[in-house]
Design a protein around this motif. Structure first.
Motif, PDB file in Angstrom:
ATOM      1  N   SER A 125      35.438  36.294  41.762  1.00  0.00           N
ATOM      2  CA  SER A 125      36.657  36.540  42.518  1.00  0.00           C
ATOM      3  C   SER A 125      37.383  35.236  42.819  1.00  0.00           C
ATOM      4  N   GLU A 126      36.628  34.203  43.241  1.00  0.00           N
ATOM      5  CA  GLU A 126      37.243  32.918  43.542  1.00  0.00           C
ATOM      6  C   GLU A 126      37.894  32.322  42.299  1.00  0.00           C
ATOM      7  N   HIS A 127      37.228  32.448  41.160  1.00  0.00           N
ATOM      8  CA  HIS A 127      37.775  31.902  39.922  1.00  0.00           C
ATOM      9  C   HIS A 127      39.067  32.610  39.544  1.00  0.00           C
ATOM     10  N   THR A 128      39.078  33.951  39.610  1.00  0.00           N
ATOM     11  CA  THR A 128      40.282  34.711  39.264  1.00  0.00           C
ATOM     12  C   THR A 128      41.449  34.326  40.159  1.00  0.00           C
ATOM     13  N   LEU A 129      41.215  34.288  41.457  1.00  0.00           N
ATOM     14  CA  LEU A 129      42.292  33.966  42.386  1.00  0.00           C
ATOM     15  C   LEU A 129      42.771  32.521  42.213  1.00  0.00           C
ATOM     16  N   SER A 130      41.869  31.620  41.795  1.00  0.00           N
ATOM     17  CA  SER A 130      42.282  30.234  41.568  1.00  0.00           C
ATOM     18  C   SER A 130      43.208  30.124  40.358  1.00  0.00           C
ATOM     19  N   LEU A 131      43.023  30.983  39.355  1.00  0.00           N
ATOM     20  CA  LEU A 131      43.908  30.975  38.191  1.00  0.00           C
ATOM     21  C   LEU A 131      45.328  31.358  38.600  1.00  0.00           C
ATOM     22  N   PHE A 132      45.441  32.393  39.442  1.00  0.00           N
ATOM     23  CA  PHE A 132      46.761  32.795  39.907  1.00  0.00           C
ATOM     24  C   PHE A 132      47.386  31.713  40.781  1.00  0.00           C
ATOM     25  N   ALA A 133      46.574  31.107  41.648  1.00  0.00           N
ATOM     26  CA  ALA A 133      47.094  30.055  42.524  1.00  0.00           C
ATOM     27  C   ALA A 133      47.640  28.892  41.708  1.00  0.00           C
ATOM     28  N   ALA A 134      46.914  28.506  40.654  1.00  0.00           N
ATOM     29  CA  ALA A 134      47.356  27.404  39.801  1.00  0.00           C
ATOM     30  C   ALA A 134      48.663  27.736  39.089  1.00  0.00           C
ATOM     31  N   ALA A 135      48.871  29.034  38.818  1.00  0.00           N
ATOM     32  CA  ALA A 135      50.104  29.466  38.145  1.00  0.00           C
ATOM     33  C   ALA A 135      51.218  29.771  39.134  1.00  0.00           C
ATOM     34  N   GLY A 136      50.943  29.624  40.437  1.00  0.00           N
ATOM     35  CA  GLY A 136      51.947  29.908  41.443  1.00  0.00           C
ATOM     36  C   GLY A 136      52.268  31.376  41.579  1.00  0.00           C
ATOM     37  N   VAL A 137      51.272  32.230  41.333  1.00  0.00           N
ATOM     38  CA  VAL A 137      51.466  33.677  41.355  1.00  0.00           C
ATOM     39  C   VAL A 137      50.544  34.287  42.403  1.00  0.00           C
ATOM     40  N   THR A 138      51.038  35.252  43.158  1.00  0.00           N
ATOM     41  CA  THR A 138      50.208  36.002  44.102  1.00  0.00           C
ATOM     42  C   THR A 138      49.925  37.376  43.507  1.00  0.00           C
ATOM     43  N   PRO A 139      48.673  37.657  43.130  1.00  0.00           N
ATOM     44  CA  PRO A 139      48.375  38.949  42.497  1.00  0.00           C
ATOM     45  C   PRO A 139      48.422  40.095  43.503  1.00  0.00           C
ATOM     46  N   ARG A 140      48.707  41.273  43.003  1.00  0.00           N
ATOM     47  CA  ARG A 140      48.722  42.470  43.832  1.00  0.00           C
ATOM     48  C   ARG A 140      47.420  43.230  43.578  1.00  0.00           C
ATOM     49  N   VAL A 141      46.440  43.034  44.461  1.00  0.00           N
ATOM     50  CA  VAL A 141      45.114  43.620  44.271  1.00  0.00           C
ATOM     51  C   VAL A 141      45.147  45.087  44.702  1.00  0.00           C
ATOM     52  N   ARG A 142      44.818  45.976  43.768  1.00  0.00           N
ATOM     53  CA  ARG A 142      44.789  47.413  44.082  1.00  0.00           C
ATOM     54  C   ARG A 142      43.387  47.867  44.447  1.00  0.00           C
ATOM     55  N   HIS A 143      42.400  47.448  43.654  1.00  0.00           N
ATOM     56  CA  HIS A 143      41.015  47.835  43.910  1.00  0.00           C
ATOM     57  C   HIS A 143      40.115  46.621  43.724  1.00  0.00           C
ATOM     58  N   ARG A 144      39.017  46.595  44.482  1.00  0.00           N
ATOM     59  CA  ARG A 144      37.996  45.560  44.357  1.00  0.00           C
ATOM     60  C   ARG A 144      36.685  46.240  43.974  1.00  0.00           C
ATOM     61  N   VAL A 145      36.060  45.788  42.901  1.00  0.00           N
ATOM     62  CA  VAL A 145      34.788  46.348  42.450  1.00  0.00           C
ATOM     63  C   VAL A 145      33.841  45.198  42.147  1.00  0.00           C
ATOM     64  N   GLN A 146      32.563  45.501  41.992  1.00  0.00           N
ATOM     65  CA  GLN A 146      31.572  44.437  41.868  1.00  0.00           C
ATOM     66  C   GLN A 146      30.869  44.403  40.521  1.00  0.00           C
ATOM     67  N   SER A 147      31.418  45.073  39.511  1.00  0.00           N
ATOM     68  CA  SER A 147      30.848  44.960  38.170  1.00  0.00           C
ATOM     69  C   SER A 147      31.972  44.935  37.146  1.00  0.00           C
ATOM     70  N   SER A 148      31.733  44.213  36.058  1.00  0.00           N
ATOM     71  CA  SER A 148      32.755  44.116  35.013  1.00  0.00           C
ATOM     72  C   SER A 148      32.978  45.459  34.334  1.00  0.00           C
ATOM     73  N   GLU A 149      31.935  46.286  34.222  1.00  0.00           N
ATOM     74  CA  GLU A 149      32.113  47.605  33.625  1.00  0.00           C
ATOM     75  C   GLU A 149      33.009  48.481  34.485  1.00  0.00           C
ATOM     76  N   ALA A 150      32.915  48.350  35.799  1.00  0.00           N
ATOM     77  CA  ALA A 150      33.800  49.098  36.688  1.00  0.00           C
ATOM     78  C   ALA A 150      35.238  48.639  36.511  1.00  0.00           C
ATOM     79  N   VAL A 151      35.440  47.317  36.339  1.00  0.00           N
ATOM     80  CA  VAL A 151      36.790  46.813  36.077  1.00  0.00           C
ATOM     81  C   VAL A 151      37.349  47.455  34.819  1.00  0.00           C
TER      82      VAL A 151
END
Length: 307
Positions: free
Chosen positions: A209-235
């Motif tokens: 999660s920290e890595h994903t959000l850091s990518l958006f921060a570096a790009a100057g973008v605020t993502p719109r999070v709809r759902h949070r899940v804890q496995s890549s298969e769920a994503v």
């Protein structure tokens, strides 16, 4: 004392002390070892009398803490217990044969990539090595390597508690996952700014999660999070249903979600730094021969993204 004289303490007393130190309470250590709390308490008291030093401070409401002497004894006890286990297991097999347990820790999203080739190949080469698996996120690895409960672990190259030894296996950049019928699916890449008004299915497990959000921060973008899940298969499953897009590192060969809905992987433009995947093991004591063999086997495999 003559070199051949046996010490006045026992390995069992040392093992009880180490377990109590790891668990933080006598009761928790008793539950882990399947013995009575009084047996552990008495063993630690006998060890303290034999060594002539107070090793622990035991308070009913606060559990057990080590004195400075106790911390030193626990560190030395780990080495003694590891050596005694190796003496026992080394006698089970033929000369040169690897025998005994290896406990493998693995970050959950790495497990589908790392474990199948590792367990299959190493298991064939060394059938008498018992491979036990513990799936755990980075934060849950804290203390497990140092305590010897995990012999080796496969993790992302971000901060891992303690100072383990490590070797890099491979590295992959994160990518975007969209539904197969998404208009973006036919493209090879996408800019994060293009996703600002879309719904993100966030893999909410550290450090992903920290890595994903850091990518958006570096790009100057605020993502719109709809759902949070804890496995890549769920994503991938939610993305396949058209509920949003995902950001993942691992790249399954299967172009469909768990339910069979098609998904597409897009590179992030401009290219983002790759994420390293490391094998780590405790700084002390020295790894066993079978653990060293497993580390070398893992480093020899043709991982995806390996230079």
């Amino acid at each position: 004392m003559d070199a051949l004289d046996a010490p006045g303490f026992t390995l069992r007393q040392l093992s009880y002390l180490v377990c109590a130190a790891d668990e933080g309470t006598i009761a928790a250590a008793a539950a882990r070892l399947h013995v009575s709390a009084s047996a552990i308490s008495e063993a630690i008291s006998e060890l303290e009398r034999e060594l002539g030093s107070q090793l622990t401070v035991r308070r009913r409401a606060r559990g057990l803490t080590l004195t400075s002497t106790g911390a030193d004894v626990v560190a030395r006890a780990r080495d003694l217990l590891a050596s005694s286990r190796e003496l026992e297991t080394s006698l089970r097999g033929a000369p040169g044969e690897l025998v005994g347990p290896v406990t493998i820790g693995c970050y959950p999203t790495l497990a589908p990539t790392i474990l199948p080739p590792l367990l299959a190949g190493f298991g064939r080469a060394h059938p008498r090595v018992e491979l036990d698996i513990v799936e755990a996120t980075h934060d849950r690895l804290e203390g497990r390597l140092e305590s010897g409960r995990i012999d080796v672990a496969f993790v992302y190259d971000t901060l891992v508690p303690g100072e383990p030894r490590r070797a890099k296996l491979f590295a992959l950049p994160a990518h975007v996952v969209v539904a197969g019928d998404d208009p973006l699916a036919a493209r090879g890449s996408v800019r994060l700014a293009e996703l600002a008004e879309r719904d993100l299915i966030l893999l909410d497990a550290p450090p992903s999660s920290e890595h994903t959000l850091s990518l958006f921060a570096a790009a100057g973008v605020t993502p719109r999070v709809r759902h949070r899940v804890q496995s890549s298969e769920a994503v991938r499953a939610l993305v396949g249903r058209g509920l949003g897009y995902g950001i993942l590192v691992q790249r399954p060969a299967n172009p469909a979600s768990y339910e069979g809905y098609p998904v597409a992987m897009l590179e992030i433009a401009p290219r983002v730094p790759p994420v390293g995947i490391d094998v780590i093991w405790p700084a002390s004591p020295e790894p066993t021969a079978r653990t060293r063999a497993l580390i070398e086997f893992a480093r020899s495999l043709p991982w995806p993204g390996r230079p």
